[in-house]
Design a protein around this motif. Structure first.
Motif, PDB file in Angstrom:
ATOM      1  N   HIS A   1       0.858  -1.192   0.000  1.00 54.72           N
ATOM      2  CA  HIS A   1       0.000   0.000   0.000  1.00 54.72           C
ATOM      3  C   HIS A   1       0.889   1.234   0.000  1.00 54.72           C
ATOM      4  O   HIS A   1       1.951   1.262   0.635  1.00 54.72           O
ATOM      5  CB  HIS A   1      -0.920   0.024   1.214  1.00 54.72           C
ATOM      6  CG  HIS A   1      -1.901   1.160   1.182  1.00 54.72           C
ATOM      7  ND1 HIS A   1      -2.981   1.191   0.315  1.00 54.72           N
ATOM      8  CD2 HIS A   1      -1.955   2.319   1.894  1.00 54.72           C
ATOM      9  CE1 HIS A   1      -3.666   2.285   0.505  1.00 54.72           C
ATOM     10  NE2 HIS A   1      -3.067   3.005   1.445  1.00 54.72           N
ATOM     11  N   TYR A   2       0.439   2.270  -0.731  1.00 56.02           N
ATOM     12  CA  TYR A   2       1.129   3.562  -0.746  1.00 56.02           C
ATOM     13  C   TYR A   2       0.165   4.601  -0.189  1.00 56.02           C
ATOM     14  O   TYR A   2      -0.874   4.880  -0.778  1.00 56.02           O
ATOM     15  CB  TYR A   2       1.551   3.928  -2.174  1.00 56.02           C
ATOM     16  CG  TYR A   2       2.415   5.171  -2.261  1.00 56.02           C
ATOM     17  CD1 TYR A   2       3.728   5.158  -1.810  1.00 56.02           C
ATOM     18  CD2 TYR A   2       1.918   6.351  -2.813  1.00 56.02           C
ATOM     19  CE1 TYR A   2       4.528   6.289  -1.893  1.00 56.02           C
ATOM     20  CE2 TYR A   2       2.708   7.484  -2.904  1.00 56.02           C
ATOM     21  CZ  TYR A   2       4.014   7.455  -2.448  1.00 56.02           C
ATOM     22  OH  TYR A   2       4.807   8.580  -2.528  1.00 56.02           O
ATOM     23  N   GLU A   3       0.501   5.126   0.971  1.00 54.46           N
ATOM     24  CA  GLU A   3      -0.360   6.092   1.662  1.00 54.46           C
ATOM     25  C   GLU A   3       0.233   7.485   1.498  1.00 54.46           C
ATOM     26  O   GLU A   3       1.373   7.749   1.887  1.00 54.46           O
ATOM     27  CB  GLU A   3      -0.467   5.739   3.144  1.00 54.46           C
ATOM     28  CG  GLU A   3      -1.449   6.581   3.923  1.00 54.46           C
ATOM     29  CD  GLU A   3      -2.905   6.257   3.641  1.00 54.46           C
ATOM     30  OE1 GLU A   3      -3.782   7.088   3.957  1.00 54.46           O
ATOM     31  OE2 GLU A   3      -3.178   5.138   3.130  1.00 54.46           O
ATOM     32  N   LYS A   4      -0.555   8.393   0.933  1.00 55.33           N
ATOM     33  CA  LYS A   4      -0.052   9.707   0.539  1.00 55.33           C
ATOM     34  C   LYS A   4      -0.912  10.807   1.154  1.00 55.33           C
ATOM     35  O   LYS A   4      -2.135  10.693   1.188  1.00 55.33           O
ATOM     36  CB  LYS A   4      -0.076   9.799  -0.993  1.00 55.33           C
ATOM     37  CG  LYS A   4       0.388  11.109  -1.605  1.00 55.33           C
ATOM     38  CD  LYS A   4       0.375  10.966  -3.117  1.00 55.33           C
ATOM     39  CE  LYS A   4       0.778  12.233  -3.833  1.00 55.33           C
ATOM     40  NZ  LYS A   4       0.817  12.052  -5.297  1.00 55.33           N
ATOM     41  N   PHE A   5      -0.263  11.864   1.632  1.00 58.21           N
ATOM     42  CA  PHE A   5      -0.989  12.994   2.196  1.00 58.21           C
ATOM     43  C   PHE A   5      -0.583  14.260   1.463  1.00 58.21           C
ATOM     44  O   PHE A   5       0.597  14.612   1.414  1.00 58.21           O
ATOM     45  CB  PHE A   5      -0.683  13.142   3.685  1.00 58.21           C
ATOM     46  CG  PHE A   5      -1.488  14.211   4.367  1.00 58.21           C
ATOM     47  CD1 PHE A   5      -2.729  13.929   4.908  1.00 58.21           C
ATOM     48  CD2 PHE A   5      -1.003  15.515   4.464  1.00 58.21           C
ATOM     49  CE1 PHE A   5      -3.483  14.920   5.532  1.00 58.21           C
ATOM     50  CE2 PHE A   5      -1.744  16.506   5.088  1.00 58.21           C
ATOM     51  CZ  PHE A   5      -2.985  16.206   5.626  1.00 58.21           C
ATOM     52  N   ASN A   6      -1.551  14.939   0.881  1.00 63.11           N
ATOM     53  CA  ASN A   6      -1.291  16.231   0.244  1.00 63.11           C
ATOM     54  C   ASN A   6      -2.448  17.183   0.526  1.00 63.11           C
ATOM     55  O   ASN A   6      -3.552  16.760   0.872  1.00 63.11           O
ATOM     56  CB  ASN A   6      -1.047  16.095  -1.261  1.00 63.11           C
ATOM     57  CG  ASN A   6      -2.056  15.190  -1.936  1.00 63.11           C
ATOM     58  OD1 ASN A   6      -3.133  14.934  -1.407  1.00 63.11           O
ATOM     59  ND2 ASN A   6      -1.717  14.693  -3.108  1.00 63.11           N
ATOM     60  N   ARG A   7      -2.192  18.446   0.387  1.00 59.78           N
ATOM     61  CA  ARG A   7      -3.197  19.452   0.746  1.00 59.78           C
ATOM     62  C   ARG A   7      -4.310  19.524  -0.284  1.00 59.78           C
ATOM     63  O   ARG A   7      -5.471  19.755   0.061  1.00 59.78           O
ATOM     64  CB  ARG A   7      -2.537  20.827   0.896  1.00 59.78           C
ATOM     65  CG  ARG A   7      -1.609  20.937   2.087  1.00 59.78           C
ATOM     66  CD  ARG A   7      -1.049  22.331   2.226  1.00 59.78           C
ATOM     67  NE  ARG A   7      -2.112  23.326   2.414  1.00 59.78           N
ATOM     68  CZ  ARG A   7      -1.903  24.630   2.424  1.00 59.78           C
ATOM     69  NH1 ARG A   7      -0.670  25.107   2.259  1.00 59.78           N
ATOM     70  NH2 ARG A   7      -2.894  25.474   2.600  1.00 59.78           N
ATOM     71  N   VAL A   8      -3.968  19.379  -1.547  1.00 63.34           N
ATOM     72  CA  VAL A   8      -4.968  19.429  -2.614  1.00 63.34           C
ATOM     73  C   VAL A   8      -4.714  18.272  -3.565  1.00 63.34           C
ATOM     74  O   VAL A   8      -3.602  17.736  -3.649  1.00 63.34           O
ATOM     75  CB  VAL A   8      -4.921  20.765  -3.393  1.00 63.34           C
ATOM     76  CG1 VAL A   8      -5.300  21.928  -2.486  1.00 63.34           C
ATOM     77  CG2 VAL A   8      -3.535  20.996  -4.005  1.00 63.34           C
ATOM     78  N   ALA A   9      -5.737  17.875  -4.290  1.00 68.17           N
ATOM     79  CA  ALA A   9      -5.610  16.765  -5.225  1.00 68.17           C
ATOM     80  C   ALA A   9      -4.523  17.048  -6.248  1.00 68.17           C
ATOM     81  O   ALA A   9      -4.364  18.171  -6.726  1.00 68.17           O
ATOM     82  CB  ALA A   9      -6.936  16.528  -5.936  1.00 68.17           C
ATOM     83  N   GLN A  10      -3.745  15.990  -6.569  1.00 71.81           N
ATOM     84  CA  GLN A  10      -2.722  16.012  -7.617  1.00 71.81           C
ATOM     85  C   GLN A  10      -1.476  16.805  -7.233  1.00 71.81           C
ATOM     86  O   GLN A  10      -0.564  16.953  -8.030  1.00 71.81           O
ATOM     87  CB  GLN A  10      -3.295  16.532  -8.938  1.00 71.81           C
ATOM     88  CG  GLN A  10      -4.477  15.723  -9.443  1.00 71.81           C
ATOM     89  CD  GLN A  10      -5.196  16.370 -10.595  1.00 71.81           C
ATOM     90  OE1 GLN A  10      -4.753  17.379 -11.131  1.00 71.81           O
ATOM     91  NE2 GLN A  10      -6.330  15.804 -10.977  1.00 71.81           N
ATOM     92  N   ALA A  11      -1.417  17.306  -6.005  1.00 73.04           N
ATOM     93  CA  ALA A  11      -0.236  18.050  -5.567  1.00 73.04           C
ATOM     94  C   ALA A  11       0.837  17.086  -5.096  1.00 73.04           C
ATOM     95  O   ALA A  11       0.586  15.908  -4.844  1.00 73.04           O
ATOM     96  CB  ALA A  11      -0.608  19.006  -4.438  1.00 73.04           C
ATOM     97  N   TRP A  12       2.073  17.601  -4.959  1.00 73.32           N
ATOM     98  CA  TRP A  12       3.147  16.809  -4.379  1.00 73.32           C
ATOM     99  C   TRP A  12       2.767  16.426  -2.955  1.00 73.32           C
ATOM    100  O   TRP A  12       2.100  17.173  -2.247  1.00 73.32           O
ATOM    101  CB  TRP A  12       4.455  17.603  -4.364  1.00 73.32           C
ATOM    102  CG  TRP A  12       5.000  17.949  -5.705  1.00 73.32           C
ATOM    103  CD1 TRP A  12       5.062  19.189  -6.258  1.00 73.32           C
ATOM    104  CD2 TRP A  12       5.579  17.056  -6.659  1.00 73.32           C
ATOM    105  NE1 TRP A  12       5.631  19.132  -7.501  1.00 73.32           N
ATOM    106  CE2 TRP A  12       5.957  17.824  -7.775  1.00 73.32           C
ATOM    107  CE3 TRP A  12       5.801  15.685  -6.679  1.00 73.32           C
ATOM    108  CZ2 TRP A  12       6.547  17.276  -8.895  1.00 73.32           C
ATOM    109  CZ3 TRP A  12       6.399  15.130  -7.805  1.00 73.32           C
ATOM    110  CH2 TRP A  12       6.773  15.914  -8.883  1.00 73.32           C
ATOM    111  N   SER A  13       3.215  15.282  -2.517  1.00 75.07           N
ATOM    112  CA  SER A  13       2.886  14.838  -1.170  1.00 75.07           C
ATOM    113  C   SER A  13       3.673  15.627  -0.129  1.00 75.07           C
ATOM    114  O   SER A  13       4.858  15.928  -0.320  1.00 75.07           O
ATOM    115  CB  SER A  13       3.185  13.343  -1.018  1.00 75.07           C
ATOM    116  OG  SER A  13       4.572  13.112  -1.176  1.00 75.07           O
ATOM    117  N   MET A  14       3.011  15.967   0.969  1.00 74.52           N
ATOM    118  CA  MET A  14       3.717  16.514   2.120  1.00 74.52           C
ATOM    119  C   MET A  14       4.487  15.397   2.808  1.00 74.52           C
ATOM    120  O   MET A  14       5.552  15.599   3.377  1.00 74.52           O
ATOM    121  CB  MET A  14       2.716  17.152   3.075  1.00 74.52           C
ATOM    122  CG  MET A  14       2.069  18.405   2.520  1.00 74.52           C
ATOM    123  SD  MET A  14       0.680  18.982   3.533  1.00 74.52           S
ATOM    124  CE  MET A  14       1.480  19.253   5.102  1.00 74.52           C
ATOM    125  N   CYS A  15       3.905  14.212   2.760  1.00 74.52           N
ATOM    126  CA  CYS A  15       4.542  13.006   3.278  1.00 74.52           C
ATOM    127  C   CYS A  15       3.803  11.827   2.667  1.00 74.52           C
ATOM    128  O   CYS A  15       2.598  11.917   2.408  1.00 74.52           O
ATOM    129  CB  CYS A  15       4.458  12.951   4.802  1.00 74.52           C
ATOM    130  SG  CYS A  15       5.121  11.421   5.538  1.00 74.52           S
TER     131      CYS A  15
END
Length: 283
Positions: free
Chosen positions: A181-195
């Motif tokens: 699984h790849y769990e991704k957190f970003n502020r808006v869709a399609q943005a670079w991940s914060m982590c």
């Protein structure tokens, strides 16, 4: 904006590409999918003397199997990687991460090798390649050499590639039967991940026999969460065990503070997302 003037070369073989880079000197740039390079050229953040376009080099495309290894050509698009059955079967973590890359338009143009050679620590493919102990095959005037992923990524946007070398393929040991699984957190869709967290595990009878965990955007390069891996080894796949292991996720990280978050918040994200990624992977 309009890019600064440059010479344009479109070779059709790897050898011709290397010759073009050698002739151009150290300020040449390689064009793969163009999703990262073209905006930089347009903003004049880079002004190369020569752009070497690899889109005609057919030998750099495709996915093949060589025994216990999957070989992904550097010019294979994200879209092709997403839809290759052998990737889903033997490198599920790469499939999971590729599904999150930007949007369909970018995935149709962007390339697997281009994203890796660009070495943006917020890029989604670096951590999976590191977690799977991938190897990068590099070609230059002196021939070909193989570099382990752990040694390939050296700093922000910096790799082991010399100016006259090309990344030609990525070799991924098969992780058949592993869940990922790849769990991704970003502020808006399609943005670079914060982590983001790349997690793949092999379980047997409810026990985690092996685990590979790597973090995105938690330092100048992707980071292997070895403390988490060690805490999971031989442990029962329970919520309490996973939570305890994930508490080690920020160890050894050095994330940057920016307009999105400070260091402490990113390290908190690493712990939370690692727990989610492992939980999803073990089902």
């Amino acid at each position: 904006m309009i890019p600064a003037p440059f010479d344009y070369v479109a070779p059709s073989t790897v050898d011709e590409s290397i010759q073009a880079l050698a002739a151009a000197g150290e300020d040449a740039k390689v064009l793969a999918g163009g999703q990262s390079l073209l905006p930089v050229l347009r903003m004049r953040l880079a002004a190369p003397s020569t752009v070497v376009d690899l889109r005609k080099v057919a030998e750099l495309r495709g996915v093949r199997e060589e025994g216990d290894v999957l070989v992904v050509g550097a010019m294979t698009t994200h879209y092709e990687v997403q839809r290759k059955p052998s990737i889903a079967e033997h490198a599920a973590l790469v499939k999971e991460a590729t599904d999150t890359v930007a949007d369909p338009q970018v995935r149709h143009r962007g390339t697997f090798g281009g994203a890796i050679a660009h070495a943006d620590p917020a890029g989604d493919l670096l951590a999976p390649v590191l977690a799977l102990d991938g190897e990068l095959v590099v070609a230059g005037p002196g021939g070909r050499r193989t570099v382990r992923a752990a040694e390939f990524f050296q700093d922000y946007f910096t790799t082991a590639l010399a100016p006259d070398e090309l990344l030609v393929e990525v070799r991924l040991p098969k992780h058949t039967g592993w869940r990922a699984h790849y769990e991704k957190f970003n502020r808006v869709a399609q943005a670079w991940s914060m982590c983001a967290v790349a997690a793949t595990v092999r379980t047997e009878g409810g026990v985690i026999e092996e685990a590979r965990i790597a973090l995105t955007n938690m330092g100048a390069t992707p980071v292997r969460a070895t403390a988490v891996e060690q805490a999971l080894l031989g442990a029962s796949a329970t919520a309490d065990t996973i939570r305890a292991a994930a508490s080690h996720a920020a160890e050894g990280t050095n994330p940057a503070a920016d307009g999105n978050s400070d260091v402490e918040y990113r390290q908190h994200l690493a712990r939370v997302l690692t727990g989610r990624a492992i939980t999803a992977a073990v089902g």
